[in-house]
Design an enzyme around this catalytic site. Sequence first.
Site, PDB file in Angstrom:
ATOM      1  N   SER A   9      37.801  32.609  37.854  1.00 23.95           N
ATOM      2  CA  SER A   9      38.002  32.788  39.304  1.00 23.95           C
ATOM      3  C   SER A   9      39.493  32.756  39.633  1.00 23.95           C
ATOM      4  O   SER A   9      40.321  32.960  38.745  1.00 23.95           O
ATOM      5  CB  SER A   9      37.245  31.690  40.072  1.00 23.95           C
ATOM      6  OG  SER A   9      37.234  31.969  41.455  1.00 23.95           O
ATOM      7  N   ASN A  10      39.838  32.514  40.883  1.00 26.15           N
ATOM      8  CA  ASN A  10      41.244  32.398  41.288  1.00 26.15           C
ATOM      9  C   ASN A  10      41.355  31.356  42.400  1.00 26.15           C
ATOM     10  O   ASN A  10      40.363  30.744  42.782  1.00 26.15           O
ATOM     11  CB  ASN A  10      41.789  33.766  41.724  1.00 26.15           C
ATOM     12  CG  ASN A  10      40.958  34.345  42.843  1.00 26.15           C
ATOM     13  OD1 ASN A  10      40.875  33.794  43.928  1.00 26.15           O
ATOM     14  ND2 ASN A  10      40.293  35.474  42.571  1.00 26.15           N
ATOM     15  N   TYR A  11      42.559  31.183  42.938  1.00 26.93           N
ATOM     16  CA  TYR A  11      42.824  30.070  43.860  1.00 26.93           C
ATOM     17  C   TYR A  11      42.491  30.377  45.322  1.00 26.93           C
ATOM     18  O   TYR A  11      42.782  29.557  46.194  1.00 26.93           O
ATOM     19  CB  TYR A  11      44.297  29.667  43.777  1.00 26.93           C
ATOM     20  CG  TYR A  11      44.694  29.088  42.446  1.00 26.93           C
ATOM     21  CD1 TYR A  11      44.259  27.823  42.073  1.00 26.93           C
ATOM     22  CD2 TYR A  11      45.489  29.805  41.552  1.00 26.93           C
ATOM     23  CE1 TYR A  11      44.608  27.274  40.855  1.00 26.93           C
ATOM     24  CE2 TYR A  11      45.843  29.276  40.331  1.00 26.93           C
ATOM     25  CZ  TYR A  11      45.408  28.000  39.987  1.00 26.93           C
ATOM     26  OH  TYR A  11      45.753  27.469  38.778  1.00 26.93           O
ATOM     27  N   ALA A  57      39.939  37.899  47.295  1.00 21.24           N
ATOM     28  CA  ALA A  57      40.625  38.015  45.999  1.00 21.24           C
ATOM     29  C   ALA A  57      39.524  38.217  44.956  1.00 21.24           C
ATOM     30  O   ALA A  57      38.957  37.258  44.425  1.00 21.24           O
ATOM     31  CB  ALA A  57      41.426  36.755  45.722  1.00 21.24           C
TER      32      ALA A  57
END
Length: 402
Positions: A212-214, A280
């Site tokens: 995943s991402n932030y 995102a």
Amino acid sequence: MLENRKILIGVTGSIAAYKAAILIRLLVKEQASVKVIMTPLAKEFITPLTLAALSKNPVLVDFYNPENGEWNNHVDLGMWADAYIIAPATANTIAKMANGIADNLLLTAYLSARCPVFVVPAMDMDMLSHPATQRNIERLKQYGSIILEPETGELASGLIGKGRMEEPDRIVDALGQHFNLKKKILSRLKDKKILVTAGPTREPIDAVRFVSNYSSGKMGYAIAEKLAYYGAKITLVSGPSDEKPASAGIKLKKVKTAAEMHRECIKVFGLMDGAILVAAVADYRPRHPSNEKIKRSKEKLIIELAENPDIAASLGAMKKKHQFLAGFALETQHGTENAMKKLIKKNFDFIVLNSLQDRGAGFESDTNKITILDKHNRIIEFPLKSKQEVAEDIVQYLQTII
Ligand code: PMT
């Protein structure tokens, strides 16, 4: 423009408090309804009787009336107002506002106000230029307050410098312009159906792990809220996020993976007037996710990644003439160049660039610094602002192209 507008005026203890009387008189002349709150110290500079007579309403100072115990409800005041103008705003009140201190009625009304807040500072030039005051003013801007900058001229101290409270007629003009713009945006966005994506996607590696991402979802939810505030009907397709929509005009569809987000977006886009893609989305997913938890082993673990669908490119291909499509570009280098390439490749009408090179921009923070680039090669840069203010800037731009 100000006829029947409900304006709450907060007056603090400054020599410029006499200008509040002129401001109130001008607003009443414009047929606005005016209510006034004073801090206890403000009464030393101008009497409540004067401001009550001019505003045609009782002036409120205390949390309750000591004569009969009647409660002056700050929440009701905050909800009543179409705009809250704190004029003059002293360094002390600005500092308290910036730090959430609520030790008088003016401040509690500020904390509960849902309307735009205009702050009109008045103080000595050294107090104004002190880093503490400047930091507090910056913080208020980040909270979404509109600061009407003080003028330069002779100050109460006899010094010449910046710190004089903005003139009442200019405050009235600023208020009029604000409501004019709001009216224009409302007329353009009311009942428009808009798809917004937000948050990250999670691509499973196994039963307990993911790629995943932030992304927190803050930026996307702020845009959805702002559009809903202007009467648009929002379908918000969101990846995992702690954010929660507050407006009734937002229909939330929660998804986890890019494939799920892609499916939901394709399903609804045909019914929409446009879309703003803030999510995102993970560009890659593990090709063979395991249904079981992968056990630790001495062997090297290689996870093969497969490309995810590009939601923006799919919507860009589907886009009809009456629809708009906008996206974000999160860059770490060559921001403008890369954003322009994405604008063209994904058939966006405009793209919002945010760069991780800018402090306070991008993932997770409450602030962002953006540049809007559009298909007519216009490039509009904005300073660092709260994500709510950034959302307002994007919506203000959007209403010029739809
Ligand atoms: O959520 P926050 O913590 O508030 O952070 C906000 C943010 C940094 C996530 C947001 O401001 C932002 O920049 N969102 C886009 C992030 C991104 O994926 O950028 P990108 O340059 O990789 O993608 C370009 C555009 O294509 C984006 O509109 C994206 O939603 C879209 N995209 C990307 C990949 C993909 N497979 N499908 C897409 O639709």
